[in-house]
Scaffold this motif. Structure first.
Motif, mmCIF file in Angstrom:
data_model
loop_
_atom_site.group_PDB
_atom_site.id
_atom_site.type_symbol
_atom_site.label_atom_id
_atom_site.label_comp_id
_atom_site.label_asym_id
_atom_site.label_seq_id
_atom_site.Cartn_x
_atom_site.Cartn_y
_atom_site.Cartn_z
ATOM 1 N N UNK A 118 4.002 53.062 -45.761
ATOM 2 C CA UNK A 118 4.785 52.210 -44.859
ATOM 3 C C UNK A 118 5.798 53.017 -44.058
ATOM 4 N N UNK A 119 5.717 54.349 -44.141
ATOM 5 C CA UNK A 119 6.551 55.286 -43.384
ATOM 6 C C UNK A 119 8.036 55.198 -43.743
ATOM 7 N N UNK A 120 8.340 54.852 -44.993
ATOM 8 C CA UNK A 120 9.732 54.839 -45.416
ATOM 9 C C UNK A 120 10.188 56.261 -45.707
ATOM 10 N N UNK A 121 11.449 56.527 -45.442
ATOM 11 C CA UNK A 121 12.030 57.827 -45.764
ATOM 12 C C UNK A 121 12.267 57.911 -47.265
ATOM 13 N N UNK A 122 12.511 59.129 -47.750
ATOM 14 C CA UNK A 122 12.809 59.312 -49.171
ATOM 15 C C UNK A 122 14.049 58.520 -49.549
ATOM 16 N N UNK A 123 15.031 58.499 -48.664
ATOM 17 C CA UNK A 123 16.260 57.746 -48.927
ATOM 18 C C UNK A 123 15.976 56.251 -49.022
ATOM 19 N N UNK A 124 15.152 55.740 -48.130
ATOM 20 C CA UNK A 124 14.813 54.311 -48.156
ATOM 21 C C UNK A 124 14.001 53.964 -49.404
ATOM 22 N N UNK A 125 13.086 54.849 -49.788
ATOM 23 C CA UNK A 125 12.295 54.619 -51.007
ATOM 24 C C UNK A 125 13.217 54.612 -52.223
ATOM 25 N N UNK A 126 14.132 55.577 -52.280
ATOM 26 C CA UNK A 126 15.075 55.655 -53.406
ATOM 27 C C UNK A 126 15.901 54.381 -53.490
ATOM 28 N N UNK A 127 16.387 53.916 -52.362
ATOM 29 C CA UNK A 127 17.194 52.699 -52.343
ATOM 30 C C UNK A 127 16.374 51.502 -52.812
ATOM 31 N N UNK A 128 15.162 51.377 -52.306
ATOM 32 C CA UNK A 128 14.305 50.237 -52.656
ATOM 33 C C UNK A 128 13.961 50.233 -54.145
ATOM 34 N N UNK A 129 13.730 51.421 -54.723
ATOM 35 C CA UNK A 129 13.305 51.503 -56.127
ATOM 36 C C UNK A 129 14.466 51.694 -57.104
ATOM 37 N N UNK A 130 15.667 51.908 -56.572
ATOM 38 C CA UNK A 130 16.815 52.101 -57.448
ATOM 39 C C UNK A 130 16.776 53.425 -58.192
ATOM 40 N N UNK A 131 16.254 54.467 -57.529
ATOM 41 C CA UNK A 131 16.189 55.803 -58.127
ATOM 42 C C UNK A 131 16.840 56.779 -57.155
ATOM 43 N N UNK A 132 17.012 58.020 -57.585
ATOM 44 C CA UNK A 132 17.654 59.005 -56.719
ATOM 45 C C UNK A 132 16.649 59.564 -55.707
ATOM 46 N N UNK A 133 17.185 60.090 -54.628
ATOM 47 C CA UNK A 133 16.344 60.723 -53.613
ATOM 48 C C UNK A 133 15.614 61.915 -54.225
ATOM 49 N N UNK A 134 16.286 62.639 -55.107
ATOM 50 C CA UNK A 134 15.646 63.780 -55.783
ATOM 51 C C UNK A 134 14.425 63.323 -56.584
#
Length: 147
Positions: A94-110
């Motif tokens: 869905x072309x989400x950034x790592x930051x957006x994925x982290x936010x959506x899943x409640x995990x860190x960008x790392x």
């Protein structure tokens, strides 16, 4: 059953939102609430979301039919994806950034980057686009249609 759920959730009111056009068994959503009963505004809001719920149900049924017609991809044991990796892969598609994925899943960008690295390794790719294309090619993701 509704009584048991009401007792467990300490709710004394329930608002049923059936999906339009469903037969037996009726499909829909139940919203439980403690305290005051649902207002007419709540009922109108529920009526407004019925088409949205119907659309979600149609998508679920479409995905179920698609999965039934697809042979599961045969991947080597070391290439099998974890449920979290599949979730990250879907969000990459869905072309989400790592930051957006982290936010959506409640995990860190790392942690997202670690999952993406694992996806690259397991799928033999080097970037997001080729990872998504490879996943489509082997049947992990449905082919992308025009928007």
């Amino acid at each position: 059953m509704a009584g048991t759920i009401s007792r467990l959730m300490d709710a004394n009111h329930v608002l049923a939102v059936p999906l339009p056009g469903t037969a037996t068994p009726v499909t829909g959503a139940l919203v439980y609430r403690a305290g005051a009963d649902f207002t007419e505004d709540h009922v109108r809001a529920a009526e407004m979301i019925q088409p949205l719920l119907a659309g979600v149900e149609q998508q679920r049924q479409l995905l179920e039919r698609w999965r039934a017609t697809q042979a599961p991809p045969e991947l080597p044991e070391d290439c099998r994806l974890t449920p979290r990796q599949v979730t990250v892969l879907l969000l990459l598609a869905d072309a989400l950034t790592a930051s957006a994925i982290a936010h959506r899943l409640g995990i860190s960008v790392r942690t997202v980057h670690k999952h993406v690295e694992s996806l690259y390794r397991k799928l033999g790719t080097r970037d997001r686009v080729s990872t998504v294309l490879r996943a489509q090619e082997i049947g992990l993701l449905p082919p992308r249609t025009g928007r």
